[in-house]
Design an enzyme around this catalytic site. Structure first.
Site, mmCIF file in Angstrom:
data_model
loop_
_atom_site.group_PDB
_atom_site.id
_atom_site.type_symbol
_atom_site.label_atom_id
_atom_site.label_comp_id
_atom_site.label_asym_id
_atom_site.label_seq_id
_atom_site.Cartn_x
_atom_site.Cartn_y
_atom_site.Cartn_z
ATOM 1 C CE LYS A 150 -36.512 -2.279 10.930
ATOM 2 N NZ LYS A 150 -35.902 -1.395 11.945
ATOM 3 C CB SER B 245 -35.354 5.429 8.909
ATOM 4 O OG SER B 245 -35.933 5.536 10.178
ATOM 5 C CG ASP B 246 -32.556 -0.394 10.672
ATOM 6 O OD1 ASP B 246 -33.570 -0.605 11.363
ATOM 7 O OD2 ASP B 246 -31.479 -0.963 10.850
ATOM 8 C CG PHE B 247 -30.065 4.807 14.518
ATOM 9 C CD1 PHE B 247 -29.599 6.078 14.270
ATOM 10 C CD2 PHE B 247 -29.763 4.216 15.730
ATOM 11 C CE1 PHE B 247 -28.845 6.751 15.231
ATOM 12 C CE2 PHE B 247 -29.003 4.862 16.683
ATOM 13 C CZ PHE B 247 -28.554 6.153 16.418
#
Length: 216
Positions: A82, A92-94
């Site tokens: 990203k 960020s990724d979650f």
């Protein structure tokens, strides 16, 4: 008494503001143009609560794990991808990890029900990866995990929650901040804000380390 309490409250707020103004991490972030490669409303709220101004960069990234890819590896790859796509300073990724399976966002009521049944009465991991760059150099690249323990809830509880439409567009089909999370999460082991959407504690510690290196 009310007047005195109000005055004491204002005094605490003023002192808190003075401390925040001197915080090295907040000062550093406020002096930068921040680009956030995330559409998460929870992350936007968390950054806004810190008094940070940022620009949102929307990216189109296919969020599908590869075969046998772990939750930590997947979120790291998504965060970096990203940032690459947005040429951003922060991304960020979650996601939710259960039995080494990655649990994404439900698209249908059936998917939401299946996920909530799988989470009932047991623990799962919430994993977030953070990747940040400045001037082409990587500042942060880490992941954080929080264990969430759900109690028992009924089929009727699930049906009512799905009818509210709150489970949709949420990893794991729930929100820790809404009524379902408040009523049915027994405890968490780790950072609450990580479950909400961003691991602020670890982010702060990593930023302090980064700034200390910058000073050397």
């Amino acid at each position: 008494l009310c007047g005195r309490l109000s005055q004491e409250s204002r005094s605490r707020d003023q002192k808190s503001g003075m401390i925040a103004e001197k915080d090295p991490v907040l000062n550093y972030l406020r002096s930068r143009r921040l680009l956030l490669a995330s559409r998460s409303a929870r992350r936007h709220d968390l950054f806004g609560a810190l008094g940070l101004s940022f620009e949102l960069i929307s990216t189109t990234v296919v969020e599908v794990p590869t075969e046998n890819e772990s939750a930590h590896d997947f979120v790291h790859r998504m965060a970096r991808t990203k940032v690459d796509a947005a040429v951003a300073l922060s991304g960020s990724d979650f996601l939710i990890s259960l039995d080494h399976r990655i649990v994404g966002k439900p698209r249908t009521a059936s998917e939401a029900r299946t996920t909530l049944l799988a989470l009932r009465g047991r623990a799962h991991q919430v994993v977030t990866a953070v990747h940040a760059r400045e001037g082409g150099n990587t500042c942060l690249d880490f992941s954080a995990a929080t264990a969430v323990h759900f109690g028992h809830y009924t089929e009727e509880d699930i049906a009512a929650y799905i009818s509210s439409e709150l489970p949709f567009d949420r990893a794991g089909a729930y929100g820790i901040q809404d009524y379902f999370g408040c009523f049915h999460i027994q405890r968490i082991d780790g950072d609450y804000n990580n479950v909400l959407g961003f691991p602020l504690h670890m982010f702060y510690q990593k930023m302090l380390q980064f700034l200390q290196k910058q000073e050397k």
